[in-house]
Design an enzyme around this catalytic site. Structure first.
Site, PDB file in Angstrom:
ATOM      1  N   HIS A 108       0.802  -1.224   0.000  1.00 33.63           N
ATOM      2  CA  HIS A 108       0.000   0.000   0.000  1.00 33.63           C
ATOM      3  C   HIS A 108       0.842   1.285   0.000  1.00 33.63           C
ATOM      4  O   HIS A 108       0.594   2.217   0.773  1.00 33.63           O
ATOM      5  CB  HIS A 108      -0.963   0.005   1.192  1.00 33.63           C
ATOM      6  CG  HIS A 108      -1.957  -1.124   1.172  1.00 33.63           C
ATOM      7  ND1 HIS A 108      -2.476  -1.648   0.014  1.00 33.63           N
ATOM      8  CD2 HIS A 108      -2.535  -1.836   2.193  1.00 33.63           C
ATOM      9  CE1 HIS A 108      -3.323  -2.632   0.309  1.00 33.63           C
ATOM     10  NE2 HIS A 108      -3.370  -2.776   1.616  1.00 33.63           N
TER      11      HIS A 108
ATOM     12  N   HIS B 286      -9.986   1.246   0.586  1.00 37.34           N
ATOM     13  CA  HIS B 286      -9.722   0.098   1.461  1.00 37.34           C
ATOM     14  C   HIS B 286     -10.742   0.028   2.607  1.00 37.34           C
ATOM     15  O   HIS B 286     -10.379  -0.264   3.756  1.00 37.34           O
ATOM     16  CB  HIS B 286      -8.293   0.225   2.005  1.00 37.34           C
ATOM     17  CG  HIS B 286      -7.682  -1.057   2.437  1.00 37.34           C
ATOM     18  ND1 HIS B 286      -8.158  -1.793   3.495  1.00 37.34           N
ATOM     19  CD2 HIS B 286      -6.636  -1.749   1.948  1.00 37.34           C
ATOM     20  CE1 HIS B 286      -7.410  -2.876   3.644  1.00 37.34           C
ATOM     21  NE2 HIS B 286      -6.482  -2.876   2.712  1.00 37.34           N
TER      22      HIS B 286
ATOM     23  N   GLU C 257     -11.403  -4.511  -2.634  1.00 34.80           N
ATOM     24  CA  GLU C 257     -10.518  -3.470  -3.162  1.00 34.80           C
ATOM     25  C   GLU C 257     -10.411  -3.642  -4.672  1.00 34.80           C
ATOM     26  O   GLU C 257      -9.685  -4.517  -5.148  1.00 34.80           O
ATOM     27  CB  GLU C 257      -9.147  -3.587  -2.506  1.00 34.80           C
ATOM     28  CG  GLU C 257      -9.174  -3.459  -1.003  1.00 34.80           C
ATOM     29  CD  GLU C 257      -8.001  -4.184  -0.336  1.00 34.80           C
ATOM     30  OE1 GLU C 257      -6.849  -3.898  -0.649  1.00 34.80           O
ATOM     31  OE2 GLU C 257      -8.268  -5.070   0.500  1.00 34.80           O
TER      32      GLU C 257
HETATM   33  C1  BGC Z   1      -3.977  -6.816   1.889  1.00 30.99           C
HETATM   34  C2  BGC Z   1      -3.800  -7.571   3.150  1.00 30.99           C
HETATM   35  C3  BGC Z   1      -3.413  -6.597   4.223  1.00 30.99           C
HETATM   36  C4  BGC Z   1      -4.485  -5.566   4.346  1.00 30.99           C
HETATM   37  C5  BGC Z   1      -4.073  -4.491   5.292  1.00 30.99           C
HETATM   38  C6  BGC Z   1      -5.085  -5.835   2.072  1.00 30.99           C
HETATM   39  O1  BGC Z   1      -5.240  -5.076   0.922  1.00 30.99           O
HETATM   40  O2  BGC Z   1      -4.241  -7.648   0.783  1.00 30.99           O
HETATM   41  O3  BGC Z   1      -2.795  -8.567   3.021  1.00 30.99           O
HETATM   42  O4  BGC Z   1      -3.191  -7.213   5.442  1.00 30.99           O
HETATM   43  O5  BGC Z   1      -4.725  -4.972   3.121  1.00 30.99           O
HETATM   44  O6  BGC Z   1      -4.935  -4.326   6.297  1.00 30.99           O
END
Ligand code: BGC
Length: 370
Positions: free
Chosen positions: A127, A196, A332
């Site tokens: 991210h 998210h 997402e």
């Molecule tokens: C990811 C997870 C991650 C989460 C964060 C998701 O987009 O795929 O692996 O733990 O985001 O909270």
């Protein structure tokens, strides 16, 4: 028709149109640790209410009716910026970027030049790195039916080339929350932007999402290595990843399947059957308890369906309830994880003079008891 009658009719229609328009208000929402003021926008449509703050362009709450018309908040989150800042790893409600999801070893190349971005997740970059878009204060601007959030990420920010501008327009019509993204850059870069939010259709803080029913119109998905980097594209047929028919989320989540074990549940990218660039369905979630139904449509080629596997009871949310494993689910909409290192995946290159537009729509309806 007389002129007077025509004018009267026009006035009536414009009154109705005004009534259908959502109202938008802005209020202070405290400050970040370094003293930057944060604002929160409340969009009210008459049927639903969305609150979006400038810290991380996050959806803080989203209130929609259940089958009896009772309004409830269906996203996870906190009551203050301080609580959001104390939690670096859930990304509740935020817009993640510059590269949402993972980049293997934080490394990619553009035109033969290698770039290294911060690794913050098992040796991978997740991210956008240690200070991604979710942790920055965006600029909000009221627009009809919503708010436009803007973020300028400077050349070299988190190691990414090019000054990149992101506009995310959140609008609310009835019980439909729409996000329109526009990304642009002054040097070629890589970008993957998504929201998210964690949904729980029974209501924030109401427990696990494992009884909710999901459909994902995707015949393929991207299995992952033990550090959640895609290995390629595989069919879902005959696996617990086949959600082409409505399936209770918890039904197969504990099966002896290596991919489920690696992720502690679902945390994978589905390759949507619909055409990239054209609105198509990404997922439908039905909650037998409340009767709420969420349909997600998008122009993106993929969706990360994540069942909140890493929520471990550390954090308490808006209602005071502890967020345990599976307290919410994420949908997402995105380009595929680690695309810059997979030439066969749709390209995530963002080039000067070629802005990228995408749209994701979250529509809430209800259904009767079955
Ligand atoms: C990811 C997870 C991650 C989460 C964060 C998701 O987009 O795929 O692996 O733990 O985001 O909270």
């Amino acid at each position: 028709m007389t002129w007077a009658r025509a004018i009267l009719l026009t006035m009536t229609f414009s009154t109705i149109a005004t009534a259908l328009q959502a109202s938008v208000t802005k209020a202070p929402f405290g400050k970040t640790q370094d003293g930057t003021p944060v604002e929160i926008y409340t969009i009210t449509s008459g049927k639903a209410e969305a609150r979006i703050m400038t810290y991380g362009a996050r959806v803080v709450s989203l209130k929609v009716p259940d089958r009896d018309g009772k309004v409830g908040d269906v996203v996870l989150g906190y009551n203050s910026v301080a609580e959001y800042q104390a939690d670096p790893s859930t990304y509740f409600g935020s817009i993640v970027g510059r590269y949402g999801n993972r980049l293997a070893k934080g490394t990619f190349a553009i035109d033969g030049k290698e770039y290294h971005v911060p690794v913050n997740n098992n040796g991978q970059s997740l991210h956008g790195g240690t200070l991604g878009f979710d942790k920055l204060v965006w600029t909000g601007k009221e627009i009809p039916d919503g708010v436009e959030m803007t973020l300028v990420s400077k050349d070299g920010d988190m190691g990414y080339p090019g000054t990149m501008t992101t506009h995310a327009k959140y609008t609310l019509h009835g019980a439909t929350l729409r996000i329109d993204y526009t990304l642009s850059t002054d040097k070629t870069t890589v970008a993957n932007i998504t929201n998210h939010s964690y949904f729980n259709l029974s209501g924030d803080g109401s427990g696990s999402i494992l009884d909710e029913i999901i459909t994902i119109p995707a015949s393929r998905y991207t299995p992952v290595t033990p550090v959640l980097i895609p290995t390629g594209i595989e069919p879902v047929a005959g696996t617990p990843f086949d959600f082409t028919k409505p399936t209770v989320i918890g039904k197969r989540i504990d099966e002896a399947n290596e991919q489920l074990k690696i992720a502690g549940g679902y945390d994978h990218n589905w390759v949507l059957n619909g055409q990239m660039g054209v609105l198509h369905e990404a997922a439908k979630v039905e909650d037998p308890k409340s009767g709420r139904v969420l349909t997600v449509t998008t122009t993106e080629p993929g969706v990360q369906f994540y069942t909140g596997n890493f929520l471990d009871g550390t954090f308490k949310g808006k209602t005071g309830a502890v967020y345990a494993k599976h307290a919410g689910l994420c949908l997402e909409t995105q380009h595929f994880p680690d695309s810059p290192n997979h030439p066969s995946f749709p390209s995530t290159l963002l080039k000067p003079g070629q802005p990228r537009h995408s749209t994701t729509i979250f529509t809430f309806t209800t259904e009767a008891k079955k």
